[in-house]
Design a protein around this motif. Sequence first.
Motif, PDB file in Angstrom:
ATOM      1  N   UNK A  54      34.699  30.690  29.205  1.00 55.82           N
ATOM      2  CA  UNK A  54      34.939  31.048  29.436  1.00 55.82           C
ATOM      3  C   UNK A  54      34.099  31.637  31.260  1.00 55.82           C
ATOM      4  N   UNK A  55      34.865  32.165  32.230  1.00 58.91           N
ATOM      5  CA  UNK A  55      34.253  32.062  33.365  1.00 58.91           C
ATOM      6  C   UNK A  55      33.495  33.019  33.759  1.00 58.91           C
ATOM      7  N   UNK A  56      32.171  32.530  34.610  1.00 53.68           N
ATOM      8  CA  UNK A  56      31.131  33.822  34.942  1.00 53.68           C
ATOM      9  C   UNK A  56      31.940  34.815  35.044  1.00 53.68           C
ATOM     10  N   UNK A  57      31.219  36.041  33.819  1.00 51.55           N
ATOM     11  CA  UNK A  57      31.202  37.063  34.030  1.00 51.55           C
ATOM     12  C   UNK A  57      31.571  38.386  35.255  1.00 51.55           C
ATOM     13  N   UNK A  58      32.481  38.798  35.379  1.00 49.24           N
ATOM     14  CA  UNK A  58      32.569  39.593  37.115  1.00 49.24           C
ATOM     15  C   UNK A  58      31.945  40.934  36.842  1.00 49.24           C
ATOM     16  N   UNK A  59      32.642  41.532  35.595  1.00 50.68           N
ATOM     17  CA  UNK A  59      31.973  43.259  35.464  1.00 50.68           C
ATOM     18  C   UNK A  59      31.043  42.994  34.337  1.00 50.68           C
ATOM     19  N   UNK A 199      40.574  46.061  30.846  1.00 48.21           N
ATOM     20  CA  UNK A 199      40.780  45.785  32.767  1.00 48.21           C
ATOM     21  C   UNK A 199      42.065  45.977  33.423  1.00 48.21           C
ATOM     22  N   UNK A 200      42.362  46.029  35.007  1.00 46.34           N
ATOM     23  CA  UNK A 200      43.305  45.498  34.944  1.00 46.34           C
ATOM     24  C   UNK A 200      42.965  45.374  36.511  1.00 46.34           C
ATOM     25  N   UNK A 201      42.934  43.296  36.661  1.00 53.90           N
ATOM     26  CA  UNK A 201      42.020  42.831  37.249  1.00 53.90           C
ATOM     27  C   UNK A 201      42.191  43.079  39.186  1.00 53.90           C
ATOM     28  N   UNK A 202      43.987  43.403  38.890  1.00 54.24           N
ATOM     29  CA  UNK A 202      44.902  43.629  40.352  1.00 54.24           C
ATOM     30  C   UNK A 202      44.299  45.462  40.243  1.00 54.24           C
ATOM     31  N   UNK A 203      43.242  46.373  39.938  1.00 49.82           N
ATOM     32  CA  UNK A 203      43.665  47.671  39.757  1.00 49.82           C
ATOM     33  C   UNK A 203      43.309  48.466  40.427  1.00 49.82           C
ATOM     34  N   UNK A 204      42.191  47.789  41.787  1.00 51.60           N
ATOM     35  CA  UNK A 204      42.124  48.326  43.198  1.00 51.60           C
ATOM     36  C   UNK A 204      43.681  48.909  43.765  1.00 51.60           C
ATOM     37  N   UNK A 205      44.288  47.575  43.288  1.00 50.70           N
ATOM     38  CA  UNK A 205      45.803  48.240  44.248  1.00 50.70           C
ATOM     39  C   UNK A 205      46.726  48.937  43.893  1.00 50.70           C
ATOM     40  N   UNK A 263      35.542  51.615  36.216  1.00 51.41           N
ATOM     41  CA  UNK A 263      36.434  51.920  37.489  1.00 51.41           C
ATOM     42  C   UNK A 263      37.108  50.962  37.569  1.00 51.41           C
ATOM     43  N   UNK A 264      38.260  51.221  38.553  1.00 53.95           N
ATOM     44  CA  UNK A 264      39.602  50.684  38.896  1.00 53.95           C
ATOM     45  C   UNK A 264      39.238  49.538  39.605  1.00 53.95           C
ATOM     46  N   UNK A 265      38.234  49.470  40.734  1.00 56.60           N
ATOM     47  CA  UNK A 265      37.299  48.899  40.990  1.00 56.60           C
ATOM     48  C   UNK A 265      36.530  47.605  40.854  1.00 56.60           C
ATOM     49  N   UNK A 266      35.993  47.551  39.663  1.00 53.73           N
ATOM     50  CA  UNK A 266      35.752  47.369  38.292  1.00 53.73           C
ATOM     51  C   UNK A 266      35.871  45.627  38.906  1.00 53.73           C
ATOM     52  N   UNK A 267      35.220  44.696  39.733  1.00 54.36           N
ATOM     53  CA  UNK A 267      34.950  43.391  39.312  1.00 54.36           C
ATOM     54  C   UNK A 267      35.573  42.627  38.301  1.00 54.36           C
ATOM     55  N   UNK A 268      37.113  41.887  38.160  1.00 51.47           N
ATOM     56  CA  UNK A 268      36.427  41.525  36.021  1.00 51.47           C
ATOM     57  C   UNK A 268      37.494  39.867  36.033  1.00 51.47           C
ATOM     58  N   UNK A 269      37.164  39.301  36.160  1.00 41.68           N
ATOM     59  CA  UNK A 269      37.032  37.752  35.319  1.00 41.68           C
ATOM     60  C   UNK A 269      37.744  37.672  34.138  1.00 41.68           C
ATOM     61  N   UNK A 270      38.637  37.445  33.978  1.00 45.40           N
ATOM     62  CA  UNK A 270      39.586  37.210  32.829  1.00 45.40           C
ATOM     63  C   UNK A 270      38.728  35.612  32.292  1.00 45.40           C
TER      64      UNK A 270
END
Length: 428
Positions: A54-59, A199-205, A263-270
């Motif tokens: 996994x990549x470094x998680x951002x969430x 999560x939606x990784x593009x959830x803020x858009x 939240x919809x603005x939460x950064x999330x690395x899949x």
Amino acid sequence: MFTAGVKLRRVCTPLRPLGPGAAAQAYFWGMMTRMFLAAGLLLAQAGADAPPPPPTPLAPAALQVGAARLPQYLPLLRGKRVGLVVNQTSLVGRTHLADTLKALGVHLTAIFAPEHGFRGEAADGATIADGRDARTGVPVRSVYGATKKPTPAMLADVDVLVFDIQDVGTRFYTFISTLHYVMEAAAEQGKQVVVLDRPNPNGAVVDGPVLEPKHRSFVGLDPLPICHGLTVGELARMLNGEHWLAGGARARLQVVPMAGGYTHATPYALPVRPSPNLRTARAVALYPSLCLLEGTDVSVGRGTSSPFEVAGSPNQPASRPYQFTPRPNAGSTSPPQNGRLCYGLDLRQPAPGQPAEFFTLRYLLDFYQQSTDKPHFFTKYFEQLAGTDSLRAQVVAGRSEASIRASWEPALGQYKVARQKYLLYPEK
């Protein structure tokens, strides 16, 4: 029991805290889960089934996806025949949901495989065949082959359908079309649907033209903008609430929401590639903008090591700053512009000072303006992706991005208002 034709007063309800009687069940299942984990029965997948590191998680570390909240939904599956709509993203920790539930004694009767297959190894657009999962022994039934909607025969041995697939927040990502058809079939056949939210990784858009009915296809079934700004759980609620299923039917729906402050603005690395050609967080961010180019003569890097991070065409000036040649690979056995030198852009690294990626038309406008073969720039597929007749005409007419965006606003504004009714999480 749910009976077809009975109108439900609620669209669906995200699971509430369990009451006193159910608390004991939750405690029991929580203890069972911990016992299996301690005993090592929930094995990390090995070999070809293992997800990449996994990549470094951002969430936030506390974030729990719906699938990880086992005590919240295991009681719904006890004594039921369970069908899973899953792929390689359907993980509980690092263990596949199918393996997790099988180890916990859940009666799995079918696995429904979407585009790219149950384990996510098939190339883009490849037909998925029926089969049997070697690990669990459960029959695998394709919903990306002869049919994209489960038939009555396919659901005859299923009481509950569990949907757990990672989305990337765009209308043309086909897993949400699979969700639509699964809910539609369940509504028609009296089956329950449980959606495990992610999560939606593009959830803020929330952006782009809203789909017009005449352009409805498997890359766009519902009147959504290109970036819909919903999680799959929220979208399932909207499918029910806006009567978008055939005949205005409503599925008997239960959403297991995420926990931990999403939240919809939460950064999330899949943690797992959502599909073979979305390999990095950068590609996921660029996907909403670059996918429109798949309705043109521009390659978006399928058949290279950087799909959706590079773009180019043989019909662009040779002076463009980047060149590549698509070749068949595991993710694309017959890539667009196969074997032809393409001139274009390398987007793997944001330009210095460039803001975070969001939905934009700048790549579409740039490639059209620099095309050396404008009459053949667009393909018939473009309208299915754009969801509207007007975008092609606006680009050809030389309209600016600001002018084109203004034309979306009436329908987009109405969508944004309707969307608010189905949100489970704050915007930020």
